[in-house]
Design an enzyme around this catalytic site. Structure first.
Site, PDB file in Angstrom:
ATOM      1  N   TYR A 213      11.862  -0.486  18.570  1.00  9.67           N
ATOM      2  CA  TYR A 213      11.111  -1.615  19.133  1.00  9.67           C
ATOM      3  C   TYR A 213      11.668  -2.903  18.553  1.00  9.67           C
ATOM      4  O   TYR A 213      12.350  -2.892  17.522  1.00  9.67           O
ATOM      5  CB  TYR A 213       9.605  -1.496  18.850  1.00  9.67           C
ATOM      6  CG  TYR A 213       9.201  -1.227  17.422  1.00  9.67           C
ATOM      7  CD1 TYR A 213       9.063  -2.252  16.488  1.00  9.67           C
ATOM      8  CD2 TYR A 213       8.938   0.071  16.990  1.00  9.67           C
ATOM      9  CE1 TYR A 213       8.667  -1.999  15.185  1.00  9.67           C
ATOM     10  CE2 TYR A 213       8.554   0.336  15.669  1.00  9.67           C
ATOM     11  CZ  TYR A 213       8.412  -0.702  14.787  1.00  9.67           C
ATOM     12  OH  TYR A 213       8.031  -0.459  13.485  1.00  9.67           O
ATOM     13  N   ASP A 291      -1.921   3.955   0.735  1.00 11.28           N
ATOM     14  CA  ASP A 291      -1.099   5.132   0.436  1.00 11.28           C
ATOM     15  C   ASP A 291      -1.452   5.753  -0.915  1.00 11.28           C
ATOM     16  O   ASP A 291      -1.106   6.898  -1.174  1.00 11.28           O
ATOM     17  CB  ASP A 291       0.392   4.749   0.422  1.00 11.28           C
ATOM     18  CG  ASP A 291       0.982   4.697   1.817  1.00 11.28           C
ATOM     19  OD1 ASP A 291       0.204   4.793   2.795  1.00 11.28           O
ATOM     20  OD2 ASP A 291       2.212   4.563   1.944  1.00 11.28           O
TER      21      ASP A 291
HETATM   22  C1  LIG Z   1       9.389   5.214   8.174  1.00  8.08           C
HETATM   23  C2  LIG Z   1       8.001   4.649   8.062  1.00  8.08           C
HETATM   24  C3  LIG Z   1       7.455   3.958   9.138  1.00  8.08           C
HETATM   25  C4  LIG Z   1       6.136   3.472   9.081  1.00  8.08           C
HETATM   26  N1  LIG Z   1       5.635   2.798  10.156  1.00  8.08           N
HETATM   27  C5  LIG Z   1       4.340   2.357  10.125  1.00  8.08           C
HETATM   28  C6  LIG Z   1       3.797   1.652  11.243  1.00  8.08           C
HETATM   29  O1  LIG Z   1       4.479   1.415  12.245  1.00  8.08           O
HETATM   30  N2  LIG Z   1       2.508   1.230  11.172  1.00  8.08           N
HETATM   31  C7  LIG Z   1       1.714   1.460  10.056  1.00  8.08           C
HETATM   32  O2  LIG Z   1       0.541   1.071  10.056  1.00  8.08           O
HETATM   33  N3  LIG Z   1       2.212   2.106   8.978  1.00  8.08           N
HETATM   34  C8  LIG Z   1       3.504   2.551   8.980  1.00  8.08           C
HETATM   35  N4  LIG Z   1       4.026   3.193   7.899  1.00  8.08           N
HETATM   36  C9  LIG Z   1       3.178   3.401   6.713  1.00  8.08           C
HETATM   37  C10 LIG Z   1       3.057   2.142   5.872  1.00  8.08           C
HETATM   38  O3  LIG Z   1       4.338   1.635   5.558  1.00  8.08           O
HETATM   39  C11 LIG Z   1       2.303   2.429   4.581  1.00  8.08           C
HETATM   40  O4  LIG Z   1       1.180   3.222   4.851  1.00  8.08           O
HETATM   41  C12 LIG Z   1       1.859   1.118   3.948  1.00  8.08           C
HETATM   42  O5  LIG Z   1       2.945   0.285   3.679  1.00  8.08           O
HETATM   43  C13 LIG Z   1       1.088   1.421   2.662  1.00  8.08           C
HETATM   44  O6  LIG Z   1       0.724   0.214   2.066  1.00  8.08           O
HETATM   45  P1  LIG Z   1       0.121   0.218   0.583  1.00  8.08           P
HETATM   46  O7  LIG Z   1      -0.149  -1.203   0.273  1.00  8.08           O
HETATM   47  O8  LIG Z   1      -0.976   1.217   0.488  1.00  8.08           O
HETATM   48  O9  LIG Z   1       1.300   0.785  -0.316  1.00  8.08           O
HETATM   49  P2  LIG Z   1       2.728   0.137  -0.662  1.00  8.08           P
HETATM   50  O10 LIG Z   1       3.254  -0.609   0.508  1.00  8.08           O
HETATM   51  O11 LIG Z   1       3.549   1.248  -1.204  1.00  8.08           O
HETATM   52  O12 LIG Z   1       2.424  -0.920  -1.790  1.00  8.08           O
HETATM   53  C14 LIG Z   1       2.120  -0.519  -3.109  1.00  8.08           C
HETATM   54  C15 LIG Z   1       2.457  -1.665  -4.037  1.00  8.08           C
HETATM   55  O13 LIG Z   1       2.007  -1.346  -5.353  1.00  8.08           O
HETATM   56  C16 LIG Z   1       3.003  -1.735  -6.282  1.00  8.08           C
HETATM   57  N5  LIG Z   1       2.808  -0.904  -7.478  1.00  8.08           N
HETATM   58  C17 LIG Z   1       3.086   0.412  -7.629  1.00  8.08           C
HETATM   59  N6  LIG Z   1       2.785   0.828  -8.869  1.00  8.08           N
HETATM   60  C18 LIG Z   1       2.296  -0.254  -9.524  1.00  8.08           C
HETATM   61  C19 LIG Z   1       1.813  -0.460 -10.853  1.00  8.08           C
HETATM   62  N7  LIG Z   1       1.781   0.542 -11.741  1.00  8.08           N
HETATM   63  N8  LIG Z   1       1.369  -1.687 -11.199  1.00  8.08           N
HETATM   64  C20 LIG Z   1       1.393  -2.721 -10.288  1.00  8.08           C
HETATM   65  N9  LIG Z   1       1.876  -2.579  -9.031  1.00  8.08           N
HETATM   66  C21 LIG Z   1       2.300  -1.359  -8.639  1.00  8.08           C
HETATM   67  C22 LIG Z   1       4.300  -1.469  -5.567  1.00  8.08           C
HETATM   68  O14 LIG Z   1       5.383  -2.195  -6.126  1.00  8.08           O
HETATM   69  C23 LIG Z   1       3.955  -1.913  -4.160  1.00  8.08           C
HETATM   70  O15 LIG Z   1       4.203  -3.283  -3.970  1.00  8.08           O
HETATM   71  C24 LIG Z   1       5.350   3.680   7.918  1.00  8.08           C
HETATM   72  C25 LIG Z   1       5.903   4.332   6.813  1.00  8.08           C
HETATM   73  C26 LIG Z   1       7.222   4.811   6.873  1.00  8.08           C
HETATM   74  C27 LIG Z   1       7.803   5.532   5.685  1.00  8.08           C
END
Ligand SMILES: Cc1cc2nc3c(=O)[nH]c(=O)nc-3n(C[C@H](O)[C@H](O)[C@H](O)COP(=O)(O)OP(=O)(O)OC[C@H]3O[C@@H](n4cnc5c(N)ncnc54)[C@H](O)[C@@H]3O)c2cc1C
Length: 397
Positions: A213, A291
């Site tokens: 896309y 996540d």
């Molecule tokens: C190939 C692929 C395609 C995807 N496409 C989509 C899509 O189209 N639509 C959708 O909704 N989702 C999609 N996803 C899923 C999506 O990317 C994730 O679910 C989302 O980014 C999760 O966000 P989060 O903030 O929970 O985790 P993360 O994005 O992993 O953020 C976690 C943060 O915590 C920080 N961190 C980690 N440990 C510590 C610590 N000890 N102390 C301080 N900071 C820390 C990290 O550095 C990071 O910045 C896709 C995933 C993949 C792999």
């Protein structure tokens, strides 16, 4: 105004969106991100109306519109001849039906829109959480430089390798799905001859699928090329990939897929992991979101959207609550969120099978069912129509 002091560990999409929701609910929020300068991978992300609805309420509608691409359809095509198996309406039709748009973004654009909207001085970079301890009337977050923050609530939004999750529930590694994804961006002008439409296109075939896309206002074509691989033996969970390897995985697939891969300068290879749904997300005054608690395969395009929903529900549960009501509010939050996110995690696992069927009777049945579809599938409509700020348990379809 609740005035609750909240520490969010992790400044990804989930943590940043939660901080916006919690700030809007009157909480005093600090987001602590481990890396010095948080960026997102060079790839796209689909954001469905269940999430954009919330981001609009946070005042981000103009910023989102300015950087988004609004796809017209979700289109499924057959891997070899390109036959269209289904086409579901998005665009204005979905926006009208769900009261919010379906958007495609470059991930870095989405993250910077969220982070830029945080109140000044509330996002802290280079702060890696190494421990969280419950105190008599709160929780203490401890960082690798020895510094601490005391707050009423700690939210682990620290992703699939969550340290906060490990502190709460022990070290249980996520499951390798047997799927790897090559991801990358191709400059759209190199692909102008293909006359690609502004759709979310998913090519399904034996042992893999290929999604593409537009992002960045149409300047790049994002692709995710998923194929099956028995093991992931490397230490890292993502790696620079070779375009030639990606092409080999898709040997025999439609020429358009090879044109897109051929237009890319670099690709990254991701091992795709998930978990079985957790039975608990929190202990005491510490909870999880995104996540950290419900990593899912990306085959529902809902991981980030669900993390944005988590933040909205968490904020709605904590709004107007004083420190003495925190534990009850956090229990309510996870009771509201666990069934929905578990259903989507499992649906995404199911798609790993459905998307990758080898040609044969099951694939034919799948294709007939898809071709018979009119409008948006009921499952998708149930996901898109959901309002995470409404505090009631909804039956999952
Ligand atoms: C190939 C692929 C395609 C995807 N496409 C989509 C899509 O189209 N639509 C959708 O909704 N989702 C999609 N996803 C899923 C999506 O990317 C994730 O679910 C989302 O980014 C999760 O966000 P989060 O903030 O929970 O985790 P993360 O994005 O992993 O953020 C976690 C943060 O915590 C920080 N961190 C980690 N440990 C510590 C610590 N000890 N102390 C301080 N900071 C820390 C990290 O550095 C990071 O910045 C896709 C995933 C993949 C792999």
């Amino acid at each position: 105004m609740s005035g609750l002091k909240i520490t969010v560990v992790g400044g990804g999409i989930g943590g940043a969106a939660a901080a916006l929701a919690l700030t809007r609910a009157g909480c005093d929020v600090h987001v602590c991100e481990q890396v010095a300068s948080k960026t997102e991978v060079g790839a796209g992300i689909q954001v469905s109306p269940n999430a954009t609805r919330l981001l609009h309420r946070y005042g981000l509608a103009d910023a989102l519109r300015a950087r988004a691409v609004k796809p017209r359809h979700i289109e499924v095509r057959r891997w070899d001849d390109g036959r269209i198996l289904s086409r579901e309406e998005l665009g204005d039709v979905a926006e009208e039906a769900f009261g919010a748009p379906y958007y495609h973004f470059h991930r870095a654009d989405l993250l910077s829109i969220l982070s830029d909207a945080l109140p000044t001085g509330r996002a802290h970079s280079g702060r890696r959480c190494v421990d969280v301890v419950q105190t008599k009337d709160g929780a203490r977050t401890i960082f690798d430089d020895g510094s601490t923050i005391d707050s009423d609530v700690v939210v682990g939004a620290d992703g699939i390798h969550s340290v906060v999750r490990k502190i709460l529930f022990g070290d249980e590694r996520p499951r390798f799905s047997g799927n790897v994804a090559y991801r990358g961006l191709a400059p759209a002008d190199r692909l102008a001859h293909l006359r690609l439409r502004h759709n979310a296109t998913n090519w399904m075939g034996p042992g893999g699928h290929f999604v593409h896309y537009f992002v960045s206002g149409g300047r790049f074509v994002n692709f995710v090329a998923v194929s099956e691989q028995a093991k992931w033996e490397r230490e890292s969970w993502n790696d620079r990939g070779e375009i030639e390897d990606a092409k080999k995985c898709f040997a025999g697939w439609h020429p358009q897929i090879h044109e897109i891969l051929g237009a890319v300068d670099e690709t990254f290879k991701w091992a795709l992991f998930d978990r079985v749904p957790l039975s608990r997300w929190g202990v005491g005054r510490v909870t999880l979101l995104g996540d950290a608690c419900h990593p899912m395969l990306p085959y529902m395009a809902q991981g980030a959207a669900q993390s944005i929903e988590d933040g909205a529900t968490l904020a709605a549960c904590l709004a107007g609550i004083g420190p003495s009501g925190v534990i009850e509010a956090l229990t309510k939050y996870e009771e509201l969120r666990r069934p929905r996110t578990a259903a989507i995690q499992l649906a995404a696992r199911g798609n790993a099978v459905t998307f990758h069927l080898p040609d044969g009777a099951e694939q034919e049945k799948r294709d007939i069912e898809m071709s018979a579809r009119t409008g948006l599938s009921p499952r998708r409509a149930a996901i898109f129509g959901f309002d995470a700020e409404r505090l009631q348990i909804m039956p999952q379809s």
